[in-house]
Enzyme design. Structure first.
Site, mmCIF file in Angstrom:
data_model
loop_
_atom_site.group_PDB
_atom_site.id
_atom_site.type_symbol
_atom_site.label_atom_id
_atom_site.label_comp_id
_atom_site.label_asym_id
_atom_site.label_seq_id
_atom_site.Cartn_x
_atom_site.Cartn_y
_atom_site.Cartn_z
ATOM 1 C CG ASN A 94 2.846 -1.074 2.802
ATOM 2 O OD1 ASN A 94 2.241 -2.055 2.386
ATOM 3 N ND2 ASN A 94 4.024 -0.697 2.317
ATOM 4 N N GLY A 95 1.644 -3.488 5.082
ATOM 5 C CA GLY A 95 2.321 -4.687 5.588
ATOM 6 C C GLY A 95 1.297 -5.737 5.974
ATOM 7 C CD GLU A 114 10.056 -8.238 -18.778
ATOM 8 O OE1 GLU A 114 10.051 -9.080 -17.867
ATOM 9 O OE2 GLU A 114 9.582 -7.091 -18.626
ATOM 10 C CE LYS A 165 6.475 -5.398 -18.359
ATOM 11 N NZ LYS A 165 7.334 -6.220 -17.619
ATOM 12 C CE LYS A 177 7.546 0.131 -10.979
ATOM 13 N NZ LYS A 177 7.663 -0.492 -12.318
ATOM 14 C CD1 TRP A 195 -2.477 -4.542 -5.003
ATOM 15 C CD2 TRP A 195 -1.876 -5.865 -3.303
ATOM 16 N NE1 TRP A 195 -2.338 -5.817 -5.490
ATOM 17 C CE2 TRP A 195 -1.984 -6.653 -4.472
ATOM 18 C CE3 TRP A 195 -1.503 -6.499 -2.125
ATOM 19 C CZ2 TRP A 195 -1.746 -8.024 -4.487
ATOM 20 C CZ3 TRP A 195 -1.269 -7.855 -2.123
ATOM 21 C CH2 TRP A 195 -1.392 -8.607 -3.299
ATOM 22 N NE ARG A 219 4.174 2.247 -1.678
ATOM 23 C CZ ARG A 219 5.359 1.638 -1.547
ATOM 24 N NH1 ARG A 219 6.348 1.957 -2.373
ATOM 25 N NH2 ARG A 219 5.573 0.712 -0.648
ATOM 26 C CD GLU A 278 3.431 -6.605 -15.740
ATOM 27 O OE1 GLU A 278 3.314 -6.468 -14.520
ATOM 28 O OE2 GLU A 278 4.532 -6.478 -16.307
ATOM 29 C CB CYS A 310 -0.862 -0.015 1.260
ATOM 30 S SG CYS A 310 -1.747 -1.560 1.480
ATOM 31 C CG HIS A 345 9.500 -31.458 -24.009
ATOM 32 N ND1 HIS A 345 9.889 -32.776 -24.097
ATOM 33 C CD2 HIS A 345 10.446 -30.741 -24.669
ATOM 34 C CE1 HIS A 345 11.035 -32.859 -24.747
ATOM 35 N NE2 HIS A 345 11.395 -31.634 -25.109
HETATM 36 C C1 AGP Z 1 6.993 -6.483 -13.841
HETATM 37 O O1 AGP Z 1 6.450 -5.686 -14.876
HETATM 38 C C2 AGP Z 1 6.309 -6.223 -12.524
HETATM 39 N N1 AGP Z 1 6.340 -4.834 -12.203
HETATM 40 C C3 AGP Z 1 6.845 -7.116 -11.415
HETATM 41 O O2 AGP Z 1 6.979 -8.443 -11.888
HETATM 42 C C4 AGP Z 1 8.205 -6.680 -10.837
HETATM 43 O O3 AGP Z 1 9.222 -6.905 -11.774
HETATM 44 C C5 AGP Z 1 8.484 -7.522 -9.578
HETATM 45 O O4 AGP Z 1 7.451 -7.288 -8.640
HETATM 46 C C6 AGP Z 1 9.840 -7.206 -8.943
HETATM 47 O O5 AGP Z 1 9.858 -5.875 -8.510
HETATM 48 P P1 AGP Z 1 11.277 -5.227 -8.108
HETATM 49 O O6 AGP Z 1 12.118 -5.211 -9.348
HETATM 50 O O7 AGP Z 1 10.928 -3.852 -7.620
HETATM 51 O O8 AGP Z 1 11.874 -6.090 -7.038
#
Ligand code: AGP
Length: 613
Positions: free
Chosen positions: A99-100, A486, A490, A608, A73, A27, A493, A2, A509
């Site tokens: 947050n936590g 990757e 992308k 994020k 969140w 966040r 998500e 959060c 496989h």
């Molecule tokens: C990727 O687009 C996401 N934002 C997510 O997978 C991110 O890479 C992951 O949470 C790791 O975050 P960090 O690099 O801040 O540790």
């Protein structure tokens, strides 16, 4: 993960809190709320984004110079008005934002219910604030800061909290353990935030509390003390240089589009000062101090999550082949619990854009306890992971606000390549000629990335073709495999379409069963040692009527015969592929999500920085 914000000073708190929440919204954005104290405690909280809260509170007279705010969140309890923060204690005296995750909240709630406390939400946070109240009532003669310290000694889990006390209208109490908090000191005012970007426009004087710290703020004073006791002390202030304009969209429709277009600059900034004037050597003083004897390092273990894990996989391929050091890439969330064999001959490298990912922090702490050296590649100065590391290579990419990592990935790959060349050079594995060739190629990459933007319209057309697909495969070989992962991440998500990345050879496989005339398959099929085998894999997809989208090197003709869509990127050597190939993949995800009407900066269910496990 959060976002929390607090203000105490001489200005009206409400507008400052709302603006801070908007900066923290990346966040977490399931719900938002604020509490402002001015004789009485005004609390407004609503499910949805900050704009919904703002509309809800509009017309209300929310005045006062002290307040707290929160973007959520959801961890415990669904997104709802009731589960939104701030939460009040039963008497209404205390308000908290958090947050936590409080791990022993159920035990505490049972005890509190036995004392007659009632709970209106499903959250662990409401338990925490009522636990504070129960200790307060048991210790009526203690200061609120003492009461919170006493209570927190019994709390297990992670928290970054700020508490407002109706009966102490001139003080804010904050505390952190396992979740980030920064404090900004202004003229006769203080700000508390989850990260510095939400407050840097007001002050550059920043305090970074440590885990276990309790912070007592009045508008002119800050005192810090460790939870377990000891003396209160005035903490050190650091001056940050974050540019405020980097926190704006700069005319782009979204942060993601801005950050995609930032990449030539962010990669150049990542390289700045790290290649000597002859272009023949990597200059990483962070490592010179850290690596007294590179030959003492028998193994390198990368720990990371998500996109950063993909950069770690890339690092594994590269360092083994270029520097001859054993490497393994681990999901931090698995590594931390699998009781790994680690000792002082291991180097653990954490890759993290935010520096606050809970699983990566825990993996680093475990490795450190078992004697490994710790290095990190990170984008946020002062964040938790660099503070746990012996050395940190900063990405220097500037703030990344969009939830989907874009410039973070390409600068992580850049930093990995610089580190690899540094290590290979230390091990005597690279001739000067080869070093110059690699570094020359790296210095040319920002321009190649700029050229890749010209693919935008072509990629947008491919997005139209795939936006209704039930599932999409991304396939690559060698260093193209982390790139495929990757690309799949992308896409999924942002568009919410199921997408998988696999080594192309793995298709036979199992994943090949997914292929039919409705299945787009994106190949990372640039020229390289495994190109012929990739063409064979394309044949296998074509034979099953799959829709082939191939990312190929400019001028490729053979893939064109097989693919339904060919996206040509500048031919680069394999080590540079992830940086240049990332651009069309980022654009593909961006356009597909946009066509589907999704918020590319704040995709559903995500945030994020994953500061909870
Ligand atoms: C990727 O687009 C996401 N934002 C997510 O997978 C991110 O890479 C992951 O949470 C790791 O975050 P960090 O690099 O801040 O540790």
């Amino acid at each position: 993960m959060c976002g929390i914000i607090g203000y105490l000073g001489t200005r009206e708190a409400y507008p400052l809190l709302i603006k801070g929440l908007k900066r923290l919204e990346y966040r977490g954005y399931d719900s938002a709320g604020i509490a402002v104290l001015n004789g009485s405690l005004s609390v407004y909280k609503k499910m949805g984004k900050v704009a919904v809260l703002e509309h809800y509170a509009s017309g209300e007279k929310v005045d006062g110079n002290i307040g707290i705010g929160h973007t959520r969140w959801a961890t415990h309890g669904i997104p709802s008005d009731l589960n939104s923060h701030p939460h009040l204690s039963n008497s209404g005296r205390l308000a908290i934002i958090h947050n936590g995750i409080i791990e022993n909240y159920e035990v505490l709630r049972t005890e509190l219910m036995a004392e007659g406390y009632v709970f209106h939400s499903d959250t662990d946070t409401e338990v925490l604030v009522n636990y504070f109240e129960s200790v307060l009532l048991a210790e009526p003669n203690r200061a609120i800061s003492e009461v919170i310290s006493i209570a927190l000694r019994r709390v297990t889990g992670s928290y970054a909290i700020v508490v407002l006390d109706h009966q102490n209208p001139d003080i804010l109490i904050a505390a952190r353990k396992g979740s980030p908090i920064v404090i900004g000191k202004g003229a006769g005012e203080f700000f508390i935030s989850s990260d510095v970007n939400a407050i840097v426009e007001h002050t550059r004087d920043i305090i970074y509390p440590m885990d276990g710290d309790v912070i007592a703020l009045t508008k002119n004073t800050i005192m810090v003390r460790n939870l377990e006791g000891g003396q209160w002390y005035v903490p050190e202030i650091k001056v940050v240089t974050n540019a405020v304009e980097e926190l704006e969209k700069g005319g782009y429709a979204s942060f993601m589009l801005k950050e995609i277009n930032d990449q030539p600059v962010s990669i150049a900034n990542c390289l700045a000062g790290r290649i000597d004037i002859n272009g023949s050597r990597v200059v990483l003083p962070e490592l010179d101090l850290f690596f007294p004897d590179i030959n003492a390092v028998k193994r390198i273990i990368f720990v990371a999550c998500g996109t950063s894990y993909h950069a770690s996989l890339y690092a594994g391929y590269l360092i083994e082949s270029m520097a001859g050091i054993r490497v393994q890439a681990e999901y931090a969330s698995e590594f931390r619990y699998r009781d790994p064999v680690i000792d002082g001959s291991d180097l653990v490298v954490a890759i993290s854009q935010s520096g606050e990912t809970a699983d990566t922090i825990a993996a680093v702490e475990l490795a450190k306890q078992r004697g490994a050296g710790i290095l990190s590649l990170c984008n946020v100065a002062g964040s938790s992971i660099p503070r746990l590391s012996s050395a940190t290579i900063y990405l220097q990419a500037g703030p990344e606000i969009g939830v989907a990592s874009t410039k973070a990935f390409t600068t992580q790959v850049t930093a990995v390549l610089l580190t690899t060349i540094y290590l290979a050079d230390k091990k005597g594995k690279l001739t000067e000629e080869r070093r110059k060739e690699l570094l020359g190629g790296l210095q040319a990459v920002p321009e190649l990335v700029r050229q890749a933007f010209a693919l935008n319209d072509q990629v947008a057309a491919v997005a139209k073709r795939i936006k209704d697909a039930p599932t999409i495969l991304f396939l690559g070989r060698g260093i193209g495999f982390p790139v495929a992962l990757e690309g799949a991440l992308k896409l999924k998500e942002l568009s919410y379409i199921h997408a998988e990345g696999h080594p192309a050879a793995e298709m036979k496989h199992g994943p090949i069963a997914l292929i039919d005339a409705h299945t787009p398959v994106v190949f990372i099929a640039t020229q390289g040692p495994l190109y012929e085998k990739l063409l064979s894999n394309m044949q296998e997809v074509k034979a099953r009527k799959g829709i082939i989208i191939a990312i190929v090197s400019t001028g490729d003709v053979r893939a064109k015969e097989l693919a339904d869509h060919c996206i040509e990127i500048p031919a680069v050597e394999e080590a540079l592929l992830p940086i240049v190939a990332a651009v069309p993949l980022q654009l593909l995800a961006y356009h597909t999500a946009s066509l589907l009407g999704h918020d590319v900066d704040q995709p559903r269910n995500l945030a994020k920085s994953v500061t909870v496990e």
